[in-house]
Design a protein around this motif. Sequence first.
Motif, PDB file in Angstrom:
ATOM      1  N   LEU A 220      23.356  -5.012 -31.160  1.00 62.14           N
ATOM      2  CA  LEU A 220      23.551  -4.553 -32.530  1.00 62.14           C
ATOM      3  C   LEU A 220      24.032  -3.108 -32.576  1.00 62.14           C
ATOM      4  O   LEU A 220      24.872  -2.739 -33.386  1.00 62.14           O
ATOM      5  CB  LEU A 220      22.250  -4.672 -33.319  1.00 62.14           C
ATOM      6  N   PHE A 221      23.470  -2.280 -31.675  1.00 64.88           N
ATOM      7  CA  PHE A 221      23.823  -0.873 -31.719  1.00 64.88           C
ATOM      8  C   PHE A 221      25.195  -0.609 -31.113  1.00 64.88           C
ATOM      9  O   PHE A 221      25.910   0.286 -31.541  1.00 64.88           O
ATOM     10  CB  PHE A 221      22.755  -0.038 -31.017  1.00 64.88           C
TER      11      PHE A 221
ATOM     12  N   PRO B 164      27.954  -4.250 -33.320  1.00 71.83           N
ATOM     13  CA  PRO B 164      27.174  -4.940 -34.351  1.00 71.83           C
ATOM     14  C   PRO B 164      27.744  -6.295 -34.747  1.00 71.83           C
ATOM     15  O   PRO B 164      27.005  -7.152 -35.205  1.00 71.83           O
ATOM     16  CB  PRO B 164      27.197  -3.980 -35.532  1.00 71.83           C
ATOM     17  N   GLN B 165      29.040  -6.491 -34.590  1.00 66.81           N
ATOM     18  CA  GLN B 165      29.567  -7.784 -35.031  1.00 66.81           C
ATOM     19  C   GLN B 165      29.365  -8.865 -33.987  1.00 66.81           C
ATOM     20  O   GLN B 165      29.811  -9.992 -34.146  1.00 66.81           O
ATOM     21  CB  GLN B 165      31.034  -7.663 -35.452  1.00 66.81           C
TER      22      GLN B 165
ATOM     23  N   PRO C 151      20.640   4.513 -35.222  1.00 63.69           N
ATOM     24  CA  PRO C 151      21.702   3.523 -35.079  1.00 63.69           C
ATOM     25  C   PRO C 151      21.574   2.353 -36.063  1.00 63.69           C
ATOM     26  O   PRO C 151      22.569   1.865 -36.584  1.00 63.69           O
ATOM     27  CB  PRO C 151      21.555   3.027 -33.642  1.00 63.69           C
ATOM     28  N   ALA C 152      20.340   1.916 -36.352  1.00 61.57           N
ATOM     29  CA  ALA C 152      20.168   0.681 -37.126  1.00 61.57           C
ATOM     30  C   ALA C 152      20.642   0.835 -38.562  1.00 61.57           C
ATOM     31  O   ALA C 152      21.160  -0.107 -39.149  1.00 61.57           O
ATOM     32  CB  ALA C 152      18.706   0.242 -37.114  1.00 61.57           C
TER      33      ALA C 152
ATOM     34  N   LEU D 151      24.030  -0.055 -39.725  1.00 66.13           N
ATOM     35  CA  LEU D 151      24.340  -1.474 -39.870  1.00 66.13           C
ATOM     36  C   LEU D 151      24.143  -1.883 -41.316  1.00 66.13           C
ATOM     37  O   LEU D 151      23.365  -1.295 -42.042  1.00 66.13           O
ATOM     38  CB  LEU D 151      23.427  -2.306 -38.974  1.00 66.13           C
TER      39      LEU D 151
ATOM     40  N   TYR E 253      22.318  -7.277 -40.690  1.00 63.91           N
ATOM     41  CA  TYR E 253      22.179  -6.694 -39.365  1.00 63.91           C
ATOM     42  C   TYR E 253      21.015  -5.719 -39.274  1.00 63.91           C
ATOM     43  O   TYR E 253      20.327  -5.658 -38.265  1.00 63.91           O
ATOM     44  CB  TYR E 253      23.487  -6.012 -38.946  1.00 63.91           C
TER      45      TYR E 253
ATOM     46  N   ALA F  10      17.882  -5.917 -36.704  1.00 60.61           N
ATOM     47  CA  ALA F  10      17.510  -4.852 -35.774  1.00 60.61           C
ATOM     48  C   ALA F  10      16.032  -4.506 -35.939  1.00 60.61           C
ATOM     49  O   ALA F  10      15.305  -4.371 -34.948  1.00 60.61           O
ATOM     50  CB  ALA F  10      18.377  -3.615 -36.012  1.00 60.61           C
TER      51      ALA F  10
END
Lengths: 309, 323, 254
Positions: free
Chosen positions: A293-294, A297-298, B108-109, B112, B116, B120
């Motif tokens: 994800l980091f 993300p896709q 980072p999360a 998103l 997403y 996370a």
Amino acid sequence: MGGGLLALINLRREKIALMGQILQFLFSGLTNGAVYAVIALGFTIIYNATDVINFAQGEFVMLGAMVMYTFVHFLSWPIPVAFFATIICVSVIGILVEFFTIRPAKNADIISLIIITIGVSIFLRGVAMMIWGKDPVAIPPFTGSTPIVFMGAAIDPQIIWVLVITLIAMIFTQWFFKYTIWGKAMRACAVNKKAAKLVGIKVERLVSLSFALSAGISAAAGAVIAPITFASYDMGTMLGLKGFCAAVLGGLGSGVGSILGGFILGILEAFGAGYISSSYKDAFAFLILLIVLFLKPQGLLGQGEVDKL
Amino acid sequence: MNIHFGSIRYQYIGLLFFVIFLFLIGFFIKNDYYLNVFVLIGIQAIAVLGLSLLMGYAGQVSLGHAAFYGLGAYASGILTIHYGLNPYLAMFCGMAISALMALIVGLPALRLKGHYLAMATLGFGIIINICFKEMASLTGGPSGLVGIPMLKFLNFTFDTSISYFCLVWSIFIILMVLSLHLVNSPFGRAFRALGSHEAAAQAMGVNTHIAKLIVFIISAVYASLAGSLYAHFVTFISPASFGFICSIKMVTMVAIGGMGTLWGALLGTSILVSLPEFLTVFSDYDVLVYGLILIIVMIFMPEGIVQASIKIFRNFKYKETNG
Amino acid sequence: MAEVLLSVDNISKNFGGLIAVDNISFNIRVGQIKAIIGPNGSGKTTLFNLISGHYQPSSGSIYFYGFNITKWPAWKSASVGISRTFQNLALFTNMSVIENVLMGVHLHTKAGFLSSIFRLPAFFKREKEAREIAIEKLSLLGISDIAEKKCGDLPFGLQRLVEMARALAAEPRLLLLDEPASGLDIHDRNRLCEIIRQIRDEGVTILMVEHDMNITMSLAEEVIVLDSGKKICEGTPKEIQRDPEVIRIYLGEG
């Protein structure tokens, strides 16, 4: 000379043992991976049709195992009959779930829909506990339990069944989406629901169908994995979450991606558990999820989205 | 000028009634069992209040908030038992650790979007929970941590239900007031703006990444504080109390009560924490009914009970004046 | 000739394979009203999003008062005075009208976190000042009477005005208006024209995308015509109306 030969033989033995160990991990990874892949595929099918992340996906797997147990244990049906009957039963449950919970909540936002599927998951788990009790139950393997020895690794024949059946499920879904009129309509639906409606596609029926298909393949995975893992009312939660990780890893919405994600997750998890720490086995899947994800993300095969302003 | 601050004045009046209600409960309920239920509601409500800021105002879903709740509880437990730290200091350390973790995960999360971020936080929550289970030398493993000391103030120990009831709800009221102030301030407006329309919030000069991070950290600190209070109340903690299901329950409490209203968080928590008590008549099948209630509420009142009641009340009034 | 406020230099944006904006350059001078026109899908809104910082360009640069702001995120551009409205209204529907406008005011009022949550005197003082500015902006657009209403409940035309008040409250130097007249009736359109002129007279430079040719031609001092992401021509409304290429595009499109 003699000592050298002995050392050589020992080295060879170690090598075989190592090979065997690696193969053992690989097979266990492939087995779990195949199950994750099918669950991820189930997630993807429903996500594409409705934009809903179905947190009750794991419960379909659990129902597959439990219904299979009922047919085999109580009704003494032959395994092939029981297996197909299970798939049909759980597909019908999938349709009912959609009809009674997702359909009435048409205008709900995404969080509400997620919570509804969580409610469904809790409900189904409760029902399962009521019917089958809290204790895990055993399901007989499809074809005996004498392990097959292959290059130093002992392989449970049920593993072969898991791989074969999940592979068939994957091929079936891919075929369904590529070559049947229903599958094509569902793909159209996933891209643009309004446009699909305009060209005369009955979206509601497709959503029902997607739940049936998704529940059906998940049930197949549950029924075939149960002889290895035992079946219990609460087996679905972790499996569902792992399948979800796999779907994200592959790229949410991508069928091939979720299959790939499932296998990668299963294998990494098996080797992580084998070589790093078995007690953190479950953590690996989620650690991989976070890393993906980091960094991307896709997902591996997902498409990036552009904000519409 | 009076009209301008009118909206918050209503909130104060509501709060006053609520405090009176609490006094009545504390005064008339002598049964420790029921009082404990109210204590647990108060503890959980503190955590859900923070999550409500994050979800209902800033529009970010966290499916891993139990991790912060657990971090608070374990920080209190571990630091007091293994290191003999003062409970209040341990509580503060827990909040600091949670804030730091929220920063590390959030950085980072929170870049998103939508699903997403939820994923996370879900992953984070499960990893933390596995750590609680596996770091047995510190956490006691799956069987948990026993013998967490009770809170003391000077010579007074909070060892009775009624004393803890007063403590927990006083903290809740303070946090509720601060939160109400927050959401009705420029900061709160920025959070609400980003929850409502992220691009427009940016166009108004809101650094949405930072804003999200701040709410995320605030909500983590609330959850951590609640976790510490929980640990010192029950004096025993185990990983099962801070698992995925717990995160889900917290999200559900926010949604059932209603997003975008802090009162909804309180109502949702009260309902969901006390529900199992009412469902004991169903004995083992209470979870089944619990699931059913979730589904029904979300289908028929997707905006939550608070908003739905306001609507019904308004319609009723409309009919009165027009009928 | 007045100073150049915004300079767009060879800017391009592609989404995957699609080139939405293709090598566009132009300047906007201080105090000007400039309009961008073009058929649907010609890249007008994308160009807007690039200037406001909501999209990052694939290549090219943007200068604001000579500063390179190409890589700036939207919130940073907003803080130096680029304010905008959106094509499909982007009000904060969970807030009242005045709270929406306050969001613009807050860009320039520093609020202390502690004074906010503890409601110290400084908070009330700042809040009062901010509200006065917000009311002033609402009065400018003649809608101060709906200040306490919830945004979601308002008719479309009023929502447009609220969005404009919000953008104005940010005290912009450059105001980007994305189809300000769409969805308005003829009466509101005339009022809108007056308001836009009034805003310009207060010293705000305006760049607008607008489909209504009457509005565009009467308001704008200069017009840029886009087609399929490319700049076709740029000039005064009179020059544009005579340009053969523009005539071809518009008549060709019907």
